[in-house]
Design a protein around this motif. Structure first.
Motif, PDB file in Angstrom:
ATOM      1  N   LEU A 144       0.886  -1.156   0.090  1.00  0.00           N
ATOM      2  CA  LEU A 144      -0.170   0.112   0.014  1.00  0.00           C
ATOM      3  C   LEU A 144       0.958   1.332  -0.098  1.00  0.00           C
ATOM      4  N   GLN A 145       0.374   2.420  -0.082  1.00  0.00           N
ATOM      5  CA  GLN A 145       1.089   3.624  -0.149  1.00  0.00           C
ATOM      6  C   GLN A 145       0.075   4.808   0.496  1.00  0.00           C
ATOM      7  N   ARG A 146       0.734   5.693   0.997  1.00  0.00           N
ATOM      8  CA  ARG A 146       0.173   7.002   1.312  1.00  0.00           C
ATOM      9  C   ARG A 146       1.079   8.013   1.330  1.00  0.00           C
ATOM     10  N   ILE A 147       0.673   9.283   1.099  1.00  0.00           N
ATOM     11  CA  ILE A 147       1.115  10.501   1.092  1.00  0.00           C
ATOM     12  C   ILE A 147       1.589  11.085   2.528  1.00  0.00           C
ATOM     13  N   VAL A 148       2.748  11.392   2.783  1.00  0.00           N
ATOM     14  CA  VAL A 148       3.231  11.906   3.933  1.00  0.00           C
ATOM     15  C   VAL A 148       3.732  13.290   3.737  1.00  0.00           C
TER      16      VAL A 148
END
Length: 86
Positions: A50-54
């Motif tokens: 998965l991925q997320r923006i930080v």
């Protein structure tokens, strides 16, 4: 699709990715989260990326500013874990 430890639901593309994995349980967690609650990911289990923006602080030409970065992580369904024998 919910994080087993934090109880926070996954959203957007991550939720779609997890839904397509077709597990009976809606609960997912990272390897370290599993370890932290006394569970072990079964050997040979394949995680789901998965991925997320930080936002991270970065200095660009001497100016400090917040920059968006993509953070990648892998989760496992709770069905892929088992309790660690004490």
């Amino acid at each position: 699709m919910i994080n087993y430890v934090t109880k926070v639901p996954y959203t957007g593309k991550n939720a779609q990715t997890l839904a397509s994995a077709l597990y009976d349980s809606p609960y997912f967690l990272t390897y370290l989260q599993a370890k932290g609650i006394g569970r072990q990911v079964r050997k040979g289990s394949t995680g789901i990326p998965l991925q997320r923006i930080v936002l991270v602080d970065e200095v660009i030409r001497g100016v400090k500013r917040k920059v968006r970065k993509t953070k990648y992580f892998t989760v496992f369904n709770i069905e892929q874990t088992e309790e660690v024998a004490a």
